[in-house]
Design an enzyme around this catalytic site. Structure first.
Site, PDB file in Angstrom:
ATOM      1  CD  GLU A   1      -1.830   2.282   1.424  1.00  0.00           C
ATOM      2  OE1 GLU A   1      -1.557   2.944   0.530  1.00  0.00           O
ATOM      3  OE2 GLU A   1      -1.691   2.734   2.696  1.00  0.00           O
TER       4      GLU A   1
ATOM      5  CB  CYS B   1      -1.686   6.676   2.534  1.00  0.00           C
ATOM      6  SG  CYS B   1      -2.809   5.568   3.364  1.00  0.00           S
TER       7      CYS B   1
END
Length: 516
Positions: free
Chosen positions: A286, A320
């Site tokens: 990720e 994020c």
């Protein structure tokens, strides 16, 4: 009897008793600051002369703890331990492995404020954000435990006359978990216990920014009954042991959350078959985002402002999933901008969360502070500074919420991941253009659409190219079991953490056919 999964509730900090209890936890943790922590290899605690030192981002002089650094030799020892542990751990039933996670979740739940207090000090998290981080870690343990029990049943496939066929999952072997600092308990917990409950020993290399809270997780899992060697705690300098962990011939998987640059490097290195390696490595990555909230002309504009502000500035934009781009229909652009500035002015206070409950603390370290400050200067040349922009690193790494308006969608601050409390506003003349701008980055993690136009929402459902898309809410705050998390494009491998498919990344599917 194991109850169905239920999301761990958040603490209400408007309740005086909760405030008092949290302050007590902060005092308890403050009394434990400055201690030294070892490596954990095969259940043994190993202290080294070379240490990682963690400091409070909001008070650079406050030492949180010193954590021993692992060398390549320690990595080899940890991998040998993991290989040995795999022989027995992989043979435990899913229910037996799940019981360890249930117990670990119960331990953390009883000490929830204490763990959140460590996050306040070690990661600089404000109270609400720290509480959510701890709750999410509990959720990961509870959810993955239940998921593994279900997966052990395998999947139904067809039989033929005189032939019985079965399809089931088995553990892969030891692997490496490399989590980030921004969710220093939740993501550390999720990326560690997921592979473990699937039957795989893990070498955990936490972020050098937040190693103390990661050690606390290792302690909890040991207390919950995790056998020695199943989790080996090997913090260290990424330059010294990072590539070595990834390259190791016995590393079956790498579970990574972090930057695009590091994630792509891991993908490249993991693809090379090392001498003595007899399998292909699996990478779960990720790697960040550049996330957009679209505001349609037919939208609740107060909701739009609230969604933008909280998604952009929660935990100082160090997510994020944070909103760093607000793309707004030209008919409502000025009003949404004004409401967002007014809400930011009213809502957000910046300070040291160890001293009091504030909305925003400091950013994590000097490197991030300097990077964000540089992007603010870039933004002044690419758009108009509409609010904020102040920075101060005299005592801690404080960056105030910053809003730029009238920014070109191709500008650097609209394309590059800043990872700080900076959001750029751009306008578009119609919904197709709003979508086109939202999709114009190399990332595809989260996004949100604020609109009351059903046809536009339906169009965005399939055309807004992100892994996690939210309608009429912000683009952060995914909940385990409700919003499986992972993105498209350069945001990673779309692992969908906290979802029903996640554990299959750490399992091998096997088919057995028997003819009678």
């Amino acid at each position: 009897m194991v109850l169905p999964f239920k999301h761990e509730p958040f603490t209400d900090f408007t309740v005086e008793s909760n405030i008092s209890e949290f302050k007590s936890a902060l005092e308890k943790v403050q009394g434990e600051l400055g201690q030294e922590y070892p490596l954990i290899i095969n259940g043994e605690k190993i202290y080294t002369d070379d240490k990682l030192s963690s400091y409070n981002p909001a008070d650079k002089s406050q030492l949180i703890g010193k954590v021993s650094k692992a060398t390549k030799e320690h990595v080899d020892q940890a991998m040998d331990s993991a290989l040995e542990a795999f022989k027995t751990w992989s043979s435990w039933t899913a229910a037996e492995r799940a019981d360890v996670l249930y117990k670990a979740a119960a331990i953390v739940r009883r000490r929830k404020h204490e763990f959140s207090a460590w996050l306040v000090y070690d990661a600089g998290k404000p109270w609400n954000q720290a509480d959510g981080d701890t709750a999410e870690g509990i959720d990961f343990m509870e959810y993955y435990a239940r998921q593994m029990v279900e997966l052990e049943k395998g999947k139904e496939i067809n039989d033929r006359a005189n032939e019985q066929n079965t399809y089931f999952y088995q553990a892969m072997g030891p692997g490496v978990t490399i989590p980030p600092w921004n969710f220093a308990f939740a993501i550390v917990a999720g990326t560690t216990v997921g592979p473990i409950v699937a039957g795989n020993p893990v070498l955990l290399k936490p972020s050098e920014n937040t190693p103390v809270i990661a050690y606390k997780l290792a302690e909890v899992l040991e207390e919950a009954g995790l056998p020695k060697g199943v989790l080996n705690f090997v913090p260290g300098d990424p330059a010294e042991i990072g590539d070595y962990l990834v390259d190791h011939k016995d590393t079956h998987f790498i579970n990574f959350t972090g930057s695009r640059a590091t994630g792509t490097r891991i993908m490249e290195r993991a693809a090379k078959v090392q001498e003595g390696q007899t399998f292909l490595k699996r990478v779960v990555a990720e790697m960040g985002g550049k996330d957009t909230i679209i505001v349609d002309k037919d939208a609740d504009l107060d909701l739009a402002a609230d969604s933008i502000v909280n998604s952009a500035f929660g935990f100082s934009g160090q997510k994020c999933s944070a909103c760093s781009r607000a793309v707004i229909h030209e008919d409502v652009y000025d009003e949404v901008l004004e409401k967002s500035i007014a809400l930011t002015e009213k809502l957000i206070r910046v300070g040291n969360p160890a001293d009091k409950n504030v909305y925003m603390g400091a950013v994590v370290n000097q490197k991030q502070f300097d990077k964000i400050k540089e992007y603010i200067e870039i933004g002044k040349n690419e758009g108009q500074l509409a609010f904020g922009g102040e920075t101060d690193d005299a005592k801690g790494y404080f960056v105030h919420p910053t809003i730029f308006k009238d920014v070109d969608p191709e500008a650097r601050i609209m394309q590059e991941e800043i990872f700080g409390p900076v959001v750029g506003f751009a306008k578009a003349s119609n919904f197709d253009e709003l979508l086109e701008i939202a999709n114009n980055t190399e990332y595809g993690l989260t996004g949100a659409v604020i609109s009351n136009n059903r046809s536009h929402l339906n169009k965005a459902r399939y055309s807004f190219n992100v892994g996690n898309l939210y309608f009429n809410r912000g683009c952060t705050a995914a909940i385990v079991g409700y919003h499986p998390f992972g993105g498209f494009k350069m945001s990673g491998t779309d692992s969908k953490a906290g979802g029903p498919d996640y554990l299959q990344h750490f399992l091998e599917a096997k088919m057995v056919s028997e003819t009678f």
